[in-house]
Design a protein around this motif. Structure first.
Motif, mmCIF file in Angstrom:
data_model
loop_
_atom_site.group_PDB
_atom_site.id
_atom_site.type_symbol
_atom_site.label_atom_id
_atom_site.label_comp_id
_atom_site.label_asym_id
_atom_site.label_seq_id
_atom_site.Cartn_x
_atom_site.Cartn_y
_atom_site.Cartn_z
ATOM 1 N N PRO A 156 -1.926 -13.600 -5.790
ATOM 2 C CA PRO A 156 -3.289 -13.824 -5.315
ATOM 3 C C PRO A 156 -4.224 -12.792 -5.941
ATOM 4 N N SER A 157 -5.481 -12.880 -5.637
ATOM 5 C CA SER A 157 -6.445 -11.920 -6.184
ATOM 6 C C SER A 157 -6.146 -10.520 -5.664
ATOM 7 N N ALA A 158 -6.687 -9.533 -6.351
ATOM 8 C CA ALA A 158 -6.459 -8.138 -5.968
ATOM 9 C C ALA A 158 -6.912 -7.885 -4.534
ATOM 10 N N SER A 159 -8.036 -8.433 -4.134
ATOM 11 C CA SER A 159 -8.539 -8.204 -2.775
ATOM 12 C C SER A 159 -7.626 -8.830 -1.724
ATOM 13 N N GLU A 160 -6.966 -9.913 -2.070
ATOM 14 C CA GLU A 160 -6.062 -10.570 -1.132
ATOM 15 C C GLU A 160 -4.734 -9.827 -0.982
ATOM 16 N N LEU A 161 -4.477 -8.859 -1.840
ATOM 17 C CA LEU A 161 -3.241 -8.079 -1.766
ATOM 18 C C LEU A 161 -3.380 -6.852 -0.864
ATOM 19 N N SER A 162 -4.562 -6.603 -0.317
ATOM 20 C CA SER A 162 -4.792 -5.389 0.464
ATOM 21 C C SER A 162 -3.928 -5.316 1.718
ATOM 22 N N HIS A 163 -3.544 -6.445 2.290
ATOM 23 C CA HIS A 163 -2.661 -6.415 3.462
ATOM 24 C C HIS A 163 -1.251 -5.962 3.078
ATOM 25 N N TRP A 164 -0.875 -6.217 1.843
ATOM 26 C CA TRP A 164 0.457 -5.879 1.361
ATOM 27 C C TRP A 164 0.481 -4.477 0.751
ATOM 28 N N LEU A 165 -0.642 -4.092 0.167
ATOM 29 C CA LEU A 165 -0.784 -2.765 -0.433
ATOM 30 C C LEU A 165 -1.963 -2.053 0.237
ATOM 31 N N PRO A 166 -1.763 -1.540 1.456
ATOM 32 C CA PRO A 166 -2.869 -0.908 2.175
ATOM 33 C C PRO A 166 -3.396 0.332 1.452
ATOM 34 N N GLU A 167 -4.703 0.483 1.449
ATOM 35 C CA GLU A 167 -5.353 1.571 0.721
ATOM 36 C C GLU A 167 -4.828 2.948 1.128
ATOM 37 N N GLU A 168 -4.609 3.163 2.431
ATOM 38 C CA GLU A 168 -4.141 4.489 2.869
ATOM 39 C C GLU A 168 -2.753 4.808 2.310
ATOM 40 N N LYS A 169 -1.891 3.822 2.170
ATOM 41 C CA LYS A 169 -0.562 4.036 1.581
ATOM 42 C C LYS A 169 -0.682 4.306 0.081
ATOM 43 N N ILE A 170 -1.570 3.593 -0.578
ATOM 44 C CA ILE A 170 -1.791 3.797 -2.016
ATOM 45 C C ILE A 170 -2.289 5.213 -2.275
ATOM 46 N N GLN A 171 -3.254 5.659 -1.466
ATOM 47 C CA GLN A 171 -3.827 6.999 -1.660
ATOM 48 C C GLN A 171 -2.793 8.096 -1.469
ATOM 49 N N ILE A 219 -4.285 -1.842 -6.838
ATOM 50 C CA ILE A 219 -3.902 -0.440 -6.637
ATOM 51 C C ILE A 219 -5.076 0.498 -6.868
ATOM 52 N N GLY A 220 -5.925 0.196 -7.831
ATOM 53 C CA GLY A 220 -7.115 1.006 -8.075
ATOM 54 C C GLY A 220 -6.944 2.003 -9.206
ATOM 55 N N SER A 221 -8.051 2.656 -9.540
ATOM 56 C CA SER A 221 -8.108 3.510 -10.733
ATOM 57 C C SER A 221 -7.508 4.898 -10.539
ATOM 58 N N ALA A 222 -7.121 5.265 -9.323
ATOM 59 C CA ALA A 222 -6.494 6.578 -9.123
ATOM 60 C C ALA A 222 -5.068 6.609 -9.667
ATOM 61 N N HIS A 223 -4.499 5.420 -9.932
ATOM 62 C CA HIS A 223 -3.156 5.299 -10.506
ATOM 63 C C HIS A 223 -3.245 4.547 -11.831
#
Length: 125
Positions: A34-49, A88-92
Motif C-alpha cells: 500500500p502507499s507509504a501513509s497506509e503503512l503507518s499502522h504497521w511501522l509506527p513513527e515512534e518505533k521508527i524513531q 520509514i522517512g529520511s532519518a534512515h
C-alpha cells in the motif's frame, strides 16, 4: 531542479552500547505494497524513531511493475524498497537490499549510526 544536501554528525555507538533494531516480516501475497501513509499502522513513527536499524523481510513479493505519480519502476524490488523507504522517512537510509526469487530483505540504518556499521554478511542458497 531541487538539490537537497544533508549534513550529519556521525557518532558510532560505543562498544557494548545497546542498539535498537526494529524487525518485521511480511507475506505480501504477490500484491504491491500500500502507499507509504497506509503503512503507518504497521511501522509506527515512534518505533521508527527509536530504531538505529530497521530490517524488513518479505515473501511472496512479486507483482506487476507499477507506475506511481509518473514514476515507472524498473523492478518490483525497487518499488518495494522505495515504498517502504517513504514510510520509514529520511532519518534512515537503505544500507543493504537483497532479493532472491520472490523474497526481499532490506536493512535501513539511521543516518547518524551508519558509519558505526563495520561488518555485513549475507548468503544465498
Amino acid at each position: 531542479e531541487k538539490v537537497t544536501i544533508r549534513i550529519v554528525k556521525v557518532t558510532p555507538p560505543k562498544e557494548g552500547e545497546n542498539v535498537n533494531i526494529l524487525s518485521a516480516t511480511w507475506n505480501c501475497g504477490n500484491t504491491p505494497p500500500p502507499s507509504a501513509s497506509e503503512l503507518s499502522h504497521w511501522l509506527p513513527e515512534e518505533k521508527i524513531q527509536q530504531a538505529a536499524l530497521i530490517v524488513i523481510g518479505a515473501q511472496e513479493c512479486a507483482y506487476e511493475k507499477r507506475n506511481i505519480d509518473g514514476v515507472e519502476y524498473s523492478s518490483t524490488e525497487q518499488d518495494w524498497v522505495d515504498t517502504l523507504s517513504m514510510a520509514i522517512g529520511s532519518a534512515h537510509t537503505v544500507y543493504r537490499a537483497h532479493s532472491f526469487g520472490k523474497m526481499r530483505l532490506c536493512v535501513w540504518a539511521r543516518v547518524d549510526v551508519i558509519a558505526g556499521i563495520t561488518h555485513y554478511q549475507h548468503g544465498e542458497k
